[in-house]
Design a protein around this motif. Structure first.
Motif, PDB file in Angstrom:
ATOM      1  N   GLN A  14     -10.790  36.951   2.609  1.00 51.30           N
ATOM      2  CA  GLN A  14     -11.146  37.409   3.947  1.00 51.30           C
ATOM      3  C   GLN A  14      -9.990  38.221   4.511  1.00 51.30           C
ATOM      4  OE1 GLN A  14     -14.150  37.072   5.420  1.00 51.30           O
ATOM      5  NE2 GLN A  14     -14.799  36.098   3.525  1.00 51.30           N
ATOM      6  N   PRO A  15     -10.309  39.330   5.151  1.00 54.82           N
ATOM      7  CA  PRO A  15      -9.239  40.145   5.737  1.00 54.82           C
ATOM      8  C   PRO A  15      -8.602  39.434   6.921  1.00 54.82           C
ATOM      9  CG  PRO A  15     -11.387  40.971   6.418  1.00 54.82           C
ATOM     10  CD  PRO A  15     -11.639  39.886   5.404  1.00 54.82           C
ATOM     11  N   SER A  16      -7.352  39.767   7.154  1.00 56.79           N
ATOM     12  CA  SER A  16      -6.676  39.241   8.341  1.00 56.79           C
ATOM     13  C   SER A  16      -7.274  39.928   9.565  1.00 56.79           C
ATOM     14  CB  SER A  16      -5.175  39.526   8.261  1.00 56.79           C
ATOM     15  OG  SER A  16      -4.955  40.923   8.387  1.00 56.79           O
ATOM     16  N   PRO A  17      -7.106  39.353  10.729  1.00 57.53           N
ATOM     17  CA  PRO A  17      -7.618  40.009  11.938  1.00 57.53           C
ATOM     18  C   PRO A  17      -7.073  41.439  12.108  1.00 57.53           C
ATOM     19  CG  PRO A  17      -7.032  37.744  12.431  1.00 57.53           C
ATOM     20  CD  PRO A  17      -6.573  38.024  11.021  1.00 57.53           C
ATOM     21  N   SER A  18      -5.809  41.656  11.729  1.00 55.27           N
ATOM     22  CA  SER A  18      -5.245  43.002  11.884  1.00 55.27           C
ATOM     23  C   SER A  18      -5.886  43.984  10.900  1.00 55.27           C
ATOM     24  CB  SER A  18      -3.728  42.990  11.730  1.00 55.27           C
ATOM     25  OG  SER A  18      -3.353  42.600  10.430  1.00 55.27           O
ATOM     26  N   GLU A  19      -6.163  43.525   9.666  1.00 51.26           N
ATOM     27  CA  GLU A  19      -6.855  44.404   8.702  1.00 51.26           C
ATOM     28  C   GLU A  19      -8.261  44.736   9.204  1.00 51.26           C
ATOM     29  OE1 GLU A  19      -5.447  43.529   4.216  1.00 51.26           O
ATOM     30  OE2 GLU A  19      -6.222  41.792   5.304  1.00 51.26           O
ATOM     31  N   HIS A  20      -8.952  43.718   9.674  1.00 52.46           N
ATOM     32  CA  HIS A  20     -10.311  43.907  10.188  1.00 52.46           C
ATOM     33  C   HIS A  20     -10.304  44.920  11.333  1.00 52.46           C
ATOM     34  CE1 HIS A  20     -14.320  42.621  11.654  1.00 52.46           C
ATOM     35  NE2 HIS A  20     -14.478  42.290  10.380  1.00 52.46           N
ATOM     36  N   LYS A  21      -9.326  44.790  12.196  1.00 52.34           N
ATOM     37  CA  LYS A  21      -9.190  45.713  13.330  1.00 52.34           C
ATOM     38  C   LYS A  21      -8.906  47.137  12.830  1.00 52.34           C
ATOM     39  CE  LYS A  21      -6.762  46.071  17.745  1.00 52.34           C
ATOM     40  NZ  LYS A  21      -5.761  45.443  18.618  1.00 52.34           N
TER      41      LYS A  21
END
Length: 163
Positions: A14-21
């Motif tokens: 799962q991507p980190s929140p920063s990657e997702h952003k």
């Protein structure tokens, strides 16, 4: 078959929140005219921005044919899912490359039976020699006594797909 029983398994990632952003920002940046979706060309630009390469016609065709036929392009959620899967595959490939490199202690770009024996002696010292030989023969696709990265990658993926 050894690899069909003990093959590498890609982990769900799962991507980190920063990657997702970041992926969401790339989507918005590539969504010309704020349509709410990415066209085929928008998608290509987004992949260049995130992965550093331009997708082939085959890859773009595959992605475009996988989306909802009632939409005009790739919606944000579809895009995020595509990028997550590409990143997961990239990480899995890197893991296979890392394992191969650990076996290839002389940096020759191929593995010999001796390389396999040394690696297995370190991680499974009681493993019978015949098993190591069986594994080596299974991985050595063209039976030339050398295992290329391509052979190794195939064996790792074969084991994963058979399970």
């Amino acid at each position: 078959m050894f690899f069909s029983q003990a093959g590498a398994r890609p982990r769900t990632w799962q991507p980190s929140p920063s990657e997702h952003k970041q992926w969401g920002k790339v989507f918005k940046a590539c969504d010309e005219d704020n349509k709410g979706y990415l066209s085929r060309e928008d998608f290509k630009v987004a992949i260049v921005m995130l992965f550093g390469y331009k997708p082939s016609k085959i890859e773009a065709d595959s992605v475009m044919s996988s989306i909802n036929p009632n939409s005009s392009g790739i919606l944000l959620e579809e895009f995020l899912n595509i990028v997550r899967k590409k990143k997961e595959a990239q990480l899995y490939w890197n893991e296979i490359r890392h394992i191969f490199t650990a076996f290839d202690r002389h940096y020759r770009g191929y593995l010999t039976l001796e390389d396999f024996e040394k690696a297995f002696r370190q991680v499974a010292p009681k493993l019978p020699e015949r098993i190591i030989l069986e594994v080596f023969r299974e991985v050595d696709q063209d039976s030339d006594g050398l295992v290329s990265f391509k052979d190794f990658e195939y064996a790792m993926n074969y084991g994963q797909n058979e399970a």
